[in-house]
Motif scaffolding. Structure first.
Motif, mmCIF file in Angstrom:
data_model
loop_
_atom_site.group_PDB
_atom_site.id
_atom_site.type_symbol
_atom_site.label_atom_id
_atom_site.label_comp_id
_atom_site.label_asym_id
_atom_site.label_seq_id
_atom_site.Cartn_x
_atom_site.Cartn_y
_atom_site.Cartn_z
ATOM 1 N N MET A 98 0.119 129.479 53.796
ATOM 2 C CA MET A 98 -0.465 129.044 55.109
ATOM 3 C C MET A 98 -1.755 128.727 55.223
ATOM 4 S SD MET A 98 1.915 131.598 57.525
ATOM 5 C CE MET A 98 1.114 131.323 58.872
ATOM 6 N N THR A 99 -2.485 129.664 54.771
ATOM 7 C CA THR A 99 -3.976 129.369 54.696
ATOM 8 C C THR A 99 -4.543 128.312 53.832
ATOM 9 O OG1 THR A 99 -4.196 131.049 53.030
ATOM 10 C CG2 THR A 99 -4.762 131.827 55.030
ATOM 11 N N ASP A 100 -3.736 127.993 52.449
ATOM 12 C CA ASP A 100 -4.318 127.028 51.732
ATOM 13 C C ASP A 100 -3.895 125.449 52.327
ATOM 14 O OD1 ASP A 100 -4.555 128.754 49.913
ATOM 15 O OD2 ASP A 100 -2.903 128.258 48.450
ATOM 16 N N ALA A 101 -2.920 125.535 53.311
ATOM 17 C CA ALA A 101 -2.303 124.351 53.987
ATOM 18 C C ALA A 101 -3.432 123.915 54.963
ATOM 19 C CB ALA A 101 -0.809 124.595 54.428
ATOM 20 N N VAL A 102 -3.866 125.183 55.929
ATOM 21 C CA VAL A 102 -4.751 124.815 56.966
ATOM 22 C C VAL A 102 -6.247 124.148 56.117
ATOM 23 C CG1 VAL A 102 -6.384 125.895 58.503
ATOM 24 C CG2 VAL A 102 -3.784 126.226 58.441
ATOM 25 N N PRO A 160 1.656 124.025 57.183
ATOM 26 C CA PRO A 160 2.136 124.518 56.114
ATOM 27 C C PRO A 160 3.894 124.216 55.849
ATOM 28 C CG PRO A 160 1.010 126.093 57.093
ATOM 29 C CD PRO A 160 0.972 125.114 58.134
ATOM 30 N N ALA A 161 4.396 124.296 57.089
ATOM 31 C CA ALA A 161 5.705 123.949 57.220
ATOM 32 C C ALA A 161 6.152 122.297 56.610
ATOM 33 C CB ALA A 161 6.522 124.000 58.480
ATOM 34 N N LEU A 162 5.132 121.370 57.199
ATOM 35 C CA LEU A 162 5.324 120.110 56.683
ATOM 36 C C LEU A 162 4.957 119.845 55.082
ATOM 37 C CD1 LEU A 162 3.609 118.348 59.807
ATOM 38 C CD2 LEU A 162 5.870 118.204 59.052
ATOM 39 N N MET A 163 4.069 120.676 54.644
ATOM 40 C CA MET A 163 3.750 120.720 53.300
ATOM 41 C C MET A 163 4.796 120.988 52.324
ATOM 42 S SD MET A 163 -0.520 120.937 53.056
ATOM 43 C CE MET A 163 -1.689 119.893 54.084
ATOM 44 N N LEU A 164 5.246 122.423 52.962
ATOM 45 C CA LEU A 164 6.389 122.784 52.402
ATOM 46 C C LEU A 164 7.619 121.888 52.036
ATOM 47 C CD1 LEU A 164 8.002 125.170 50.759
ATOM 48 C CD2 LEU A 164 8.540 126.043 52.981
ATOM 49 N N CYS A 165 7.974 121.236 53.172
ATOM 50 C CA CYS A 165 8.972 120.123 53.376
ATOM 51 C C CYS A 165 8.513 119.109 52.287
ATOM 52 C CB CYS A 165 9.172 119.713 54.733
ATOM 53 S SG CYS A 165 10.530 118.517 54.877
ATOM 54 N N ILE A 166 7.461 118.783 52.127
ATOM 55 C CA ILE A 166 6.888 117.650 51.124
ATOM 56 C C ILE A 166 7.207 118.229 49.711
ATOM 57 C CG2 ILE A 166 5.120 116.483 50.186
ATOM 58 C CD1 ILE A 166 3.836 116.280 53.064
ATOM 59 N N ALA A 196 -7.878 130.736 61.414
ATOM 60 C CA ALA A 196 -8.906 131.632 61.098
ATOM 61 C C ALA A 196 -9.564 131.285 59.904
ATOM 62 C CB ALA A 196 -9.061 132.930 61.732
ATOM 63 N N MET A 197 -8.741 131.908 58.676
ATOM 64 C CA MET A 197 -9.133 132.098 57.561
ATOM 65 C C MET A 197 -9.106 130.670 56.693
ATOM 66 S SD MET A 197 -7.404 135.702 56.492
ATOM 67 C CE MET A 197 -8.549 135.677 54.991
ATOM 68 N N GLY A 198 -8.228 129.664 57.128
ATOM 69 C CA GLY A 198 -8.349 128.268 56.657
ATOM 70 C C GLY A 198 -9.439 127.489 56.903
ATOM 71 N N GLY A 199 -10.163 127.730 58.134
ATOM 72 C CA GLY A 199 -11.469 126.984 58.018
ATOM 73 C C GLY A 199 -11.194 126.397 59.533
ATOM 74 N N MET A 200 -10.131 126.271 60.172
ATOM 75 C CA MET A 200 -10.048 125.423 61.317
ATOM 76 C C MET A 200 -10.751 125.903 62.528
ATOM 77 S SD MET A 200 -6.343 124.093 62.973
ATOM 78 C CE MET A 200 -5.892 123.019 61.367
ATOM 79 N N GLY A 213 -1.191 126.575 62.264
ATOM 80 C CA GLY A 213 -1.201 127.333 61.112
ATOM 81 C C GLY A 213 -0.030 127.611 60.696
ATOM 82 N N ASP A 214 1.114 127.325 61.521
ATOM 83 C CA ASP A 214 2.743 127.557 61.041
ATOM 84 C C ASP A 214 3.017 126.005 60.517
ATOM 85 O OD1 ASP A 214 3.442 130.251 61.200
ATOM 86 O OD2 ASP A 214 3.200 129.907 63.083
ATOM 87 N N THR A 215 3.204 125.212 61.475
ATOM 88 C CA THR A 215 3.749 123.664 61.219
ATOM 89 C C THR A 215 3.177 123.029 60.409
ATOM 90 O OG1 THR A 215 2.239 122.850 63.117
ATOM 91 C CG2 THR A 215 4.296 123.797 63.879
#
Length: 409
Positions: free
Chosen positions: A213-217, A185-191, A158-162, A181-183
């Motif tokens: 999470m919001t930034d990643a979305v 951010p998880a991928l970006m954290l892994c990177i 919701a807050m990330g614009g999706m 909204g979870d997965t």
């Protein structure tokens, strides 16, 4: 020094202390585990809350965990620790001192109150890469006014614009089906973690890796940023269309929907021929993408006159391999599709307490020399407590004492 089990995969030799729960954190550490890292999942005495979330097999006599936990915690080892005790915190500190990476998704300040802040941990383990994923990030990277707000997938979407650009019409925002909204951010954290590990191998120093999470979305929804910046227009839900490309979306079939995506005029000409309308391939009303966007409803009507009277399989026979096309698949159709079988994307694993094996999603990142794999099922709660502590240097007597004191399970 903790003994590290032999493993295969590109990340073999890396040790990860996984203090995460729910989806975002565990999905990140699952990717690391899939590619060979030794991931030690440190759980509360009652376990990750998703252990209680189904679905469960009907004949499961243990109910230690269901499909949710199985899917995102394969390839990990579990130790159950009471971090409300001084002994439990000291034990976790010992594990982290012998690790390359620690990942947590507590609310901001929790690790500090436990005495396990990054700044404290790096004093004894300067090589440590510390990864965290929270709804609105860690104050170290920028103190969000929402830093203390709890967040789940739906909040990040919701807050990330999706959600603001998803829905059947401009007035109805809609949640995306999977927990992106979870997965994401998880991928970006892994990177981020692997980037920091690469740097650590050059300098000998770890660092703090923070993903909101919001930034990643928002990063995933990058188009809304430049659209608003360049044009001043605030995008809204677009249904199954694309605001800048046509045709690019979903079209009704006799038994469901299919996707067709013609991002170039050359592809449009091929599509026009494939549907038996070569005349519209060069018609000025449709020949360019700009013209098709301006006549989007006419394009959609023209295509659905073709697709709506045919099954997905019939359309695939006519369009597959000619233009970007794909049927909208149900899980049953995915299970029957030879693509996912030959790509090892549906993997059978043991389900403790059940006589049947179950399927979970496979490893999508394919490496030629050091492939990732689902090597073992998700762990039962505290299944590897003794194994991990013995390898860390605790004696059997130490473990018995910790268990008697309620510090471990």
């Amino acid at each position: 020094m903790t003994t590290r089990p032999q493993s295969t995969g590109a990340l073999a030799g890396l040790r990860v202390i996984d203090l995460t729960q729910m989806l975002a954190g565990p999905f990140c550490t699952q990717i690391l585990a899939d590619h060979g890292a030794d991931v030690i999942k440190v759980e509360a005495m009652t376990g990750d809350g998703t252990r209680l979330t189904g679905p469960f097999c009907e004949d499961d006599t243990l109910r230690d965990y269901g499909g949710y936990f199985q899917s995102v915690n394969r390839n990990k080892r579990s130790i159950a620790v009471d971090m409300k005790t001084a002994e439990g915190v000291a034990l976790v500190r010992t594990l982290i001192d012998g690790a390359d990476i620690v990942v947590e998704n507590f609310r901001a300040g929790v690790m500090e109150r436990l005495g396990l802040a990054y700044e404290t941990l790096r004093e004894t383990n300067p090589r440590l890469v510390y990864g965290t994923v929270r709804g609105f990030g860690d104050p170290r990277s920028g103190a969000s006014p929402y830093a203390d707000w709890p967040a789940y997938d739906v909040v990040a979407q919701a807050m990330g614009g999706m959600m603001g650009i998803t829905g059947p019409d401009r007035h109805t925002p809609m949640k995306i089906g999977p927990g992106v909204g979870d997965t994401i951010p998880a991928l970006m954290l892994c990177i981020g973690i692997l980037s920091a590990v690469h740097r650590m191998k050059e300098t000998g120093l770890g660092q703090f890796v923070d993903v909101a999470m919001t930034d990643a979305v928002l990063a995933l929804c990058e188009r809304i940023v430049y659209q608003t910046s360049y044009t001043g227009v605030v995008p809204g839900p677009e249904g199954n269309r694309h605001p800048l490309l046509c045709p690019f979306g979903l079209f009704r079939a006799r038994d469901g929907y299919v996707s067709i995506a013609c991002a170039t005029d050359a592809l449009w000409a091929k599509l026009a021929t494939a549907i038996g309308r070569p005349d519209v391939g060069s018609d000025p009303a449709f020949a360019t993408n700009a013209a098709r966007v301006g006549n989007a409803q006419r394009v959609i009507d023209l295509l659905e006159a073709f697709t709506s009277i045919r099954t997905k399989e019939e359309i695939a026979t006519l369009l597959g391999g000619k233009v970007p096309f794909g049927p909208v698949c149900t899980s049953a159709e995915i299970f029957a599709d030879p693509h996912y079988a030959v790509r090892d994307m549906l993997v059978d694993v043991e389900q403790p307490g059940s006589a049947q094996r179950v399927k979970i999603a496979g490893v999508p990142i394919k490496l030629s020399d050091t492939p990732g794999a689902v090597r073992r099922r998700a762990p039962m709660l505290g299944e590897h407590t003794d194994e991990i502590l013995l390898a860390t240097g605790y004696s059997s007597e130490d473990i018995d004492r910790l268990r008697a004191e309620g510090a471990v399970r």
